[in-house]
Motif scaffolding. Structure first.
Motif, PDB file in Angstrom:
ATOM      1  N   ALA A 118      18.651  21.089  18.720  1.00 24.78           N
ATOM      2  CA  ALA A 118      18.480  22.324  17.938  1.00 24.78           C
ATOM      3  C   ALA A 118      19.462  23.400  18.411  1.00 24.78           C
ATOM      4  N   GLU A 119      19.662  23.475  19.722  1.00 23.50           N
ATOM      5  CA  GLU A 119      20.598  24.467  20.266  1.00 23.50           C
ATOM      6  C   GLU A 119      22.023  24.201  19.777  1.00 23.50           C
ATOM      7  N   ARG A 120      22.383  22.926  19.679  1.00 24.03           N
ATOM      8  CA  ARG A 120      23.720  22.589  19.201  1.00 24.03           C
ATOM      9  C   ARG A 120      23.896  22.960  17.725  1.00 24.03           C
ATOM     10  N   LYS A 121      22.789  23.071  17.019  1.00 23.56           N
ATOM     11  CA  LYS A 121      22.824  23.479  15.615  1.00 23.56           C
ATOM     12  C   LYS A 121      22.559  24.984  15.460  1.00 23.56           C
ATOM     13  N   ASN A 122      22.612  25.719  16.602  1.00 19.03           N
ATOM     14  CA  ASN A 122      22.389  27.171  16.601  1.00 19.03           C
ATOM     15  C   ASN A 122      20.987  27.538  16.126  1.00 19.03           C
ATOM     16  N   ILE A 123      20.021  26.723  16.500  1.00 23.67           N
ATOM     17  CA  ILE A 123      18.609  27.010  16.231  1.00 23.67           C
ATOM     18  C   ILE A 123      17.909  27.171  17.576  1.00 23.67           C
ATOM     19  N   ARG A 124      17.278  28.313  17.777  1.00 28.10           N
ATOM     20  CA  ARG A 124      16.581  28.542  19.033  1.00 28.10           C
ATOM     21  C   ARG A 124      15.152  28.017  18.908  1.00 28.10           C
ATOM     22  N   LEU A 125      14.884  26.937  19.593  1.00 26.14           N
ATOM     23  CA  LEU A 125      13.568  26.288  19.535  1.00 26.14           C
ATOM     24  C   LEU A 125      12.790  26.594  20.801  1.00 26.14           C
ATOM     25  N   LEU A 126      11.626  27.216  20.640  1.00 24.93           N
ATOM     26  CA  LEU A 126      10.753  27.522  21.769  1.00 24.93           C
ATOM     27  C   LEU A 126       9.581  26.558  21.768  1.00 24.93           C
ATOM     28  N   HIS A 127       9.280  25.992  22.934  1.00 24.34           N
ATOM     29  CA  HIS A 127       8.154  25.071  23.064  1.00 24.34           C
ATOM     30  C   HIS A 127       6.986  25.768  23.747  1.00 24.34           C
ATOM     31  N   MET A 128       5.791  25.486  23.268  1.00 24.61           N
ATOM     32  CA  MET A 128       4.573  25.964  23.914  1.00 24.61           C
ATOM     33  C   MET A 128       4.167  24.974  24.997  1.00 24.61           C
ATOM     34  N   PRO A 129       3.348  25.414  25.960  1.00 23.94           N
ATOM     35  CA  PRO A 129       2.908  24.494  27.017  1.00 23.94           C
ATOM     36  C   PRO A 129       2.196  23.276  26.453  1.00 23.94           C
ATOM     37  N   MET A 130       2.339  22.155  27.142  1.00 18.30           N
ATOM     38  CA  MET A 130       1.664  20.925  26.724  1.00 18.30           C
ATOM     39  C   MET A 130       0.157  21.158  26.651  1.00 18.30           C
ATOM     40  N   GLY A 131      -0.437  20.701  25.556  1.00 16.02           N
ATOM     41  CA  GLY A 131      -1.875  20.841  25.380  1.00 16.02           C
ATOM     42  C   GLY A 131      -2.271  21.959  24.440  1.00 16.02           C
ATOM     43  N   MET A 132      -1.364  22.919  24.178  1.00 15.12           N
ATOM     44  CA  MET A 132      -1.670  23.991  23.237  1.00 15.12           C
ATOM     45  C   MET A 132      -1.759  23.408  21.824  1.00 15.12           C
ATOM     46  N   SER A 133      -2.577  24.047  20.972  1.00 16.45           N
ATOM     47  CA  SER A 133      -2.856  23.477  19.655  1.00 16.45           C
ATOM     48  C   SER A 133      -1.598  23.310  18.808  1.00 16.45           C
ATOM     49  N   ARG A 134      -0.705  24.304  18.824  1.00 19.96           N
ATOM     50  CA  ARG A 134       0.511  24.187  18.012  1.00 19.96           C
ATOM     51  C   ARG A 134       1.418  23.085  18.551  1.00 19.96           C
ATOM     52  N   GLN A 135       1.429  22.920  19.854  1.00 23.58           N
ATOM     53  CA  GLN A 135       2.234  21.850  20.444  1.00 23.58           C
ATOM     54  C   GLN A 135       1.692  20.481  20.026  1.00 23.58           C
ATOM     55  N   LYS A 136       0.380  20.344  19.977  1.00 24.20           N
ATOM     56  CA  LYS A 136      -0.225  19.070  19.594  1.00 24.20           C
ATOM     57  C   LYS A 136       0.063  18.722  18.134  1.00 24.20           C
ATOM     58  N   LEU A 137       0.172  19.770  17.285  1.00 26.89           N
ATOM     59  CA  LEU A 137       0.400  19.534  15.861  1.00 26.89           C
ATOM     60  C   LEU A 137       1.842  19.168  15.544  1.00 26.89           C
ATOM     61  N   ASN A 138       2.747  19.440  16.463  1.00 26.58           N
ATOM     62  CA  ASN A 138       4.165  19.246  16.193  1.00 26.58           C
ATOM     63  C   ASN A 138       4.537  17.760  16.221  1.00 26.58           C
ATOM     64  N   LYS A 139       4.981  17.249  15.069  1.00 29.67           N
ATOM     65  CA  LYS A 139       5.425  15.859  14.962  1.00 29.67           C
ATOM     66  C   LYS A 139       6.931  15.763  14.737  1.00 29.67           C
ATOM     67  N   SER A 140       7.647  16.862  14.901  1.00 31.85           N
ATOM     68  CA  SER A 140       9.091  16.872  14.666  1.00 31.85           C
ATOM     69  C   SER A 140       9.783  15.831  15.549  1.00 31.85           C
ATOM     70  N   PHE A 141      10.823  15.208  15.011  1.00 29.26           N
ATOM     71  CA  PHE A 141      11.520  14.188  15.783  1.00 29.26           C
ATOM     72  C   PHE A 141      12.984  14.122  15.351  1.00 29.26           C
ATOM     73  N   ILE A 142      13.772  13.367  16.122  1.00 29.85           N
ATOM     74  CA  ILE A 142      15.195  13.193  15.839  1.00 29.85           C
ATOM     75  C   ILE A 142      15.404  11.846  15.162  1.00 29.85           C
TER      76      ILE A 142
END
Length: 251
Positions: A118-142
């Motif tokens: 994401a950084e190489r594409k000029n997108i700033r991606l912030l991750h939440m700590p493992m176990g947080m609800s939004r982190q659990k919902l994230n299925k994004s992949f390469i």
């Protein structure tokens, strides 16, 4: 500090104690806060509401001279609980390491790779700590080493009850208009992306061009775990101010 002991009668098979709320069934649970015994979740919630109990264990300072078996048992239980949490964390860390060595996908390694791409594409991606609800919902992949498939959250302002997350991640090469059509959302609506980070009491938004791809729409933007699109046909949201270009002096 020591746990405040509560008086709770012992239960055995010969003399089963009945629920302290409904008085109809044999109790199964004991309230950590006051020791009242209940038979079900419904009775437990009723007890908290009726008796004003928060269900939390109480702590207070007890001089060493006054510490008895109850206080010692409470402190020992607290230490055992901390030991169990430590063991659980160590086991999870060991499993992640084993997965990585065996060639299986490691969640933490995937998160790092996704953030770097994401950084190489000029997108700033912030991750939440493992176990947080939004982190659990994230299925994004390469996909195919260079294409990010994003999980997307939608909020429809014209219908406050409609807020959902895509079941499957969407390739960043997809046009926003196509994404709207895929989820039966009006292509005549405005599509906004929140500016992050921003104060909760003064949010501002980017107005997206639906004829562009998801990748272009997210360029030079910041997102937390995955993008959130706000859809509206009527409501006008405060926009991010356009950069002021320096004036060129006339010769």
């Amino acid at each position: 500090m020591a746990r405040v002991p509560f008086t709770a009668p012992m239960i055995d098979d010969k003399n089963e104690e009945m629920c302290g709320v409904c008085k109809e069934k044999v109790c199964k649970y004991c309230c950590p806060g006051c020791g009242k015994r209940t038979c079900s979740l419904e009775c437990c919630q009723s007890h908290k509401k009726k008796d004003g109990c928060d269900g939390k264990r109480k702590f207070e300072y007890v001089p060493l001279q006054k510490m008895g078996l109850a206080e010692f048992s409470g402190d020992l239980e607290l230490l055992h609980g901390a030991e169990r949490l430590q063991f659980s964390a160590q086991k999870k860390r060991k499993n992640d390491t084993t997965q990585q060595k065996s060639g299986k996908k490691c969640p933490q390694k995937q998160r790092v790779a996704l953030r770097h791409l994401a950084e190489r594409k000029n997108i700033r991606l912030l991750h939440m700590p493992m176990g947080m609800s939004r982190q659990k919902l994230n299925k994004s992949f390469i996909r195919d080493s260079n294409v990010i498939c994003w999980q997307i959250e939608f909020q429809v302002l014209d219908n406050p009850n409609r807020q959902f997350i895509s079941n499957e991640p969407i390739a960043e090469t997809t046009l926003i208009k196509t994404i709207l059509q895929q989820f039966d959302l009006p292509t005549s609506a405005f599509v906004y992306l929140p500016l992050l980070p921003a104060p909760a009491n003064n949010p501002t938004y980017y107005l997206l061009d639906i004829d562009t791809s998801l990748e272009i729409a997210l360029t030079d933007k910041c997102i937390i775990e995955f993008p959130k699109f706000i859809i509206s046909q009527k409501t006008s949201l405060p926009l991010v101010p356009s950069p002021i270009l320096p004036s060129i002096p006339s010769s």
